[in-house]
Design a protein around this motif. Structure first.
Motif, PDB file in Angstrom:
ATOM      1  N   CYS A 237       0.727  -1.152   0.024  1.00 43.53           N
ATOM      2  CA  CYS A 237       0.076   0.035  -0.044  1.00 43.53           C
ATOM      3  C   CYS A 237       0.904   1.202  -0.065  1.00 43.53           C
ATOM      4  O   CYS A 237       0.474   2.076  -0.766  1.00 43.53           O
ATOM      5  CB  CYS A 237      -0.970   0.034   1.258  1.00 43.53           C
ATOM      6  N   LEU A 240       2.111   2.665  -3.313  1.00 42.24           N
ATOM      7  CA  LEU A 240       1.008   3.134  -4.303  1.00 42.24           C
ATOM      8  C   LEU A 240       0.516   4.802  -4.137  1.00 42.24           C
ATOM      9  O   LEU A 240       0.336   5.419  -4.806  1.00 42.24           O
ATOM     10  CB  LEU A 240      -0.422   2.324  -3.992  1.00 42.24           C
ATOM     11  N   TRP A 242      -1.379   5.525  -2.170  1.00 44.43           N
ATOM     12  CA  TRP A 242      -2.618   5.699  -1.566  1.00 44.43           C
ATOM     13  C   TRP A 242      -2.987   6.452  -0.111  1.00 44.43           C
ATOM     14  O   TRP A 242      -1.947   6.604   0.783  1.00 44.43           O
ATOM     15  CB  TRP A 242      -3.254   4.340  -1.331  1.00 44.43           C
ATOM     16  N   ASP A 243      -4.044   7.371  -0.317  1.00 47.52           N
ATOM     17  CA  ASP A 243      -4.076   8.360   0.935  1.00 47.52           C
ATOM     18  C   ASP A 243      -4.975   7.591   2.131  1.00 47.52           C
ATOM     19  O   ASP A 243      -5.205   8.305   3.187  1.00 47.52           O
ATOM     20  CB  ASP A 243      -4.927   9.764   0.681  1.00 47.52           C
ATOM     21  N   LYS A 244      -5.070   6.448   1.895  1.00 44.79           N
ATOM     22  CA  LYS A 244      -5.349   5.501   3.389  1.00 44.79           C
ATOM     23  C   LYS A 244      -6.944   5.803   3.553  1.00 44.79           C
ATOM     24  O   LYS A 244      -7.444   5.821   4.577  1.00 44.79           O
ATOM     25  CB  LYS A 244      -4.599   5.688   4.594  1.00 44.79           C
ATOM     26  N   GLY A 248     -10.073   0.997  -0.538  1.00 44.85           N
ATOM     27  CA  GLY A 248      -8.776   0.521  -0.567  1.00 44.85           C
ATOM     28  C   GLY A 248      -8.389   0.012  -1.920  1.00 44.85           C
ATOM     29  O   GLY A 248      -9.144  -0.279  -2.461  1.00 44.85           O
ATOM     30  N   PRO A 249      -7.068  -0.278  -2.156  1.00 47.43           N
ATOM     31  CA  PRO A 249      -6.643  -0.942  -3.285  1.00 47.43           C
ATOM     32  C   PRO A 249      -6.878  -2.418  -3.300  1.00 47.43           C
ATOM     33  O   PRO A 249      -6.976  -2.969  -2.185  1.00 47.43           O
ATOM     34  CB  PRO A 249      -5.136  -0.638  -3.147  1.00 47.43           C
TER      35      PRO A 249
END
Ligand code: Q0Z
Length: 287
Positions: A237, A240, A242-244, A248-249
């Motif tokens: 994660c 990626l 990803w902003d959490k 989710g991914p």
């Protein structure tokens, strides 16, 4: 006639059903959460690993405190349990300083009213495990509370009892796990009362979802520790950006396979059973 079960609750990764007046069915899914978000990809057999571990610990701690386990179902992910009157307290024991305990310590030098030594670092082992209760906040995270507030919620005698029992449970399981290369940094219990007002351990016990499992051979205080079970997911994660926040991914197959292998490894190290033997007959963990 096949039995009916009424759905009565959902957790992030578990479901709760009513079987009859006295019994509930707790079902652990294969869902996984990270950074508090449930991901769209499941980890095959994760729910079975957690259910088997919980049953293993219930079977081995019943002399410390009775528990809600009535039967483990053949699917390996469902637990029939006694219905209890749950206490409005999350009973957390910490043997190491991390997470919200580390945050509170940095801000105040204390955790739930325990004043700790100065100069402790993230993930340091505490001189003695501490009981750090919390309450379920209406939304989001549990809120740490001091012993006075906890005693107001359940009464002084019951507070003293859950503190003593929680510390004893943690002492037993953390020593056992450490001999098998897994540090139980902290753990959360939920207790209830039976019809006679006796204290009973409910919910789940010493699973990687209710505890922090750390690989002992990588332990190095002064930094956050890798998670025994979820580190591949977290690392992926983080790659990626990803902003959490939800959603989710999706996880790639190699991250799923690596994570499944870590759950199975934790199960096999702690229970001493082959996971395939558990799948064939879940009751192997009851000893
Ligand atoms: C556990 C929870 C889950 C959603 C209630 N033995 C018991 N008696 C009465 N209540 C409970 C238990 Cl375990 C109880 N939860 C937590 C679990 C889904 C909520 F699987 N809530």
């Amino acid at each position: 006639m096949p039995e009916t079960a009424t759905h009565v609750g959902s957790g992030k990764v578990r479901e709760l059903y009513e079987l009859d007046n006295d019994r509930l069915l707790l079902v652990a899914s294969d869902r996984i959460s990270t950074f508090d978000v449930v991901l769209p990809t499941e980890i095959p057999d994760k729910g079975r690993v957690l259910t088997g571990l919980s049953a293993f610990w219930f079977a081995r701690t019943r002399e410390i405190v009775p528990n809600h386990l009535v039967a483990l179902r053949a699917d390996g992910r469902s637990t029939e349990c006694r219905r209890l009157e749950m206490l409005p307290l999350e009973c957390v024991v910490r043997g190491y300083l991390t997470g919200s305990g580390w945050k509170d310590y940095q801000a105040t030098g204390t955790v739930c009213g325990h004043r700790l030594a100065e100069g402790l670092r993230d993930s340091d082992k505490l001189h003695e495990p501490i009981f750090t209760p919390s309450t379920k906040a209406l939304e989001g995270h549990d809120e740490n509370i001091d012993r006075e507030r906890a005693a107001e919620l359940v009464g002084q005698e019951r507070f003293d009892e859950v503190e003593r029992v929680s510390l004893e449970l943690y002492g037993f399981a953390s020593a056992y796990a450490a001999e098998r290369g897994i540090l139980l940094a902290d753990t959360k219990f939920e207790f209830g009362l039976d019809e006679a007002g006796r204290l009973v351990l409910g919910d789940e016990a010493f699973t990687p979802d209710s505890s922090r499992f750390w690989p002992a051979d990588e332990y190095e205080p002064g930094r956050p520790q890798p998670s025994f079970d979820k580190q591949f997911v977290r690392d992926y994660c983080e790659t990626l950006g990803w902003d959490k926040t939800p959603p989710g991914p999706e996880l790639p197959d190699d991250v799923v396979a690596g994570t499944r292998a870590r759950y199975v490894e934790a199960f096999e190290r702690l229970t001493g059973n082959d996971f395939d033997a558990y799948l064939a007959d879940p009751e192997v963990v009851l000893g």
